[in-house]
Design an enzyme around this catalytic site. Structure first.
Site: not given
Length: 295
Positions: A176, A213
């Site tokens: 992420e 993500k």
């Protein structure tokens, strides 16, 4: 690795619920839920309150595998129980929802336009515990503030170094590297970021699987090529501070990109609501995020 969970994450329709606020972000999550900081005296009381909030969300009939593929937990939540089952087991055994674990320990100071992850002490021990608690994968967040090639390279290098360590444990890492949605050069940062991710994907062993993500991209469909990479199970999007309506609107413009929302998911939920009102608001949120994710 649980093959049934893998199949669900690869082919299922829905989104990932992010229920992973940690020590630093828990007070904000509780405040949004209507519980001010003077309602608890220490961390244990705070985490007990937030677990009650998460239990209320997870046990709601609105929190259903019809719409939700997975849920990301904080370590403290993983260690607690719901109706006598550890949270990850409750999610999978009772709800059919795949459990993930947030493993990062917050962000370092800004350098070269980015914030790397702080060191993660005793990571191997944490990953072993995650396997024991039947966690499917992990999530780790870093932050990009500026289109600085040196900084973004350092972020992606760190993410993939840890991703390889995680994958060796049989877990699926979610990288992420968030791009700040308020950044003046967000689009330029995303171009550098994607190039670095693709470079690292090309070096992975054939059987290594990851998820990404990422912030909803400035250019529609920008991450469609990442979705086709054989190493990538799913590309999911964070809400990044957008309202639920705005996050859904932008997400729906990106075919194949699914949500992994936190604040946007819990928007409008408060501790004082009746069960009927709480479930109706959560159902409306879940339905809207689901529809934006399958567009």
């Amino acid at each position: 690795m649980n093959k049934e969970q893998l199949s669900r994450m690869q082919t299922g329709k829905g989104f990932i619920a992010a229920l992973d606020q940690s020590g630093g972000s828990t007070p904000k999550a509780l405040l949004q839920y209507g519980i001010p900081e003077d309602s608890y005296a220490n961390d244990e009381q705070m985490f007990t309150l937030v677990h009650k909030m998460r239990t209320r969300i997870i046990t709601s009939p609105a929190f259903s595998s019809k719409y939700i593929l997975g849920a990301i937990l904080f370590e403290n939540t993983m260690d607690r129980t719901i109706d006598g089952l550890f949270t990850a087991d409750y999610l999978w055994d009772k709800k059919g929802i795949v459990p993930f674990l947030k493993i990062d320990k917050g962000l370092a100071e800004l350098k070269d336009g980015v914030q790397l992850m702080n060191p993660i002490p005793k990571l191997d021990r944490l990953l072993d515990k995650a396997v024991e608690k039947h966690i499917f994968g992990t999530k780790m967040r870093s932050m990009i503030k500026e289109a600085n090639e040196k900084g973004i390279k350092a972020i992606v290098d760190q993410q993939f170094t840890l991703a390889k360590q995680i994958a060796e444990k049989g877990l699926v890492p979610i990288i992420e590297p968030e791009v700040d949605i308020t950044s003046k050069d967000k689009e330029a940062s995303e171009k550098i970021l994607k190039a670095e991710i693709i470079r690292h994907l090309s070096t992975l062993p054939l059987d290594t699987l990851i998820m990404c993500k990422l912030s909803i991209p400035t250019v529609e469909g920008f991450y469609s090529d990442l979705m086709k990479d054989p190493h990538v199970i799913r590309v999911v999007a964070l809400s990044g501070g957008y309202s639920q309506a705005e996050a859904n609107r932008l997400l729906a413009k990106n075919q194949g990109l699914i949500a992994s929302f936190s604040r946007a998911l819990a928007q409008g939920l408060t501790s004082l609501q009746s069960e009927k009102d709480f479930n109706e608001i959560l159902q409306a949120s879940v339905q809207s995020i689901y529809e934006a994710s399958i567009t």
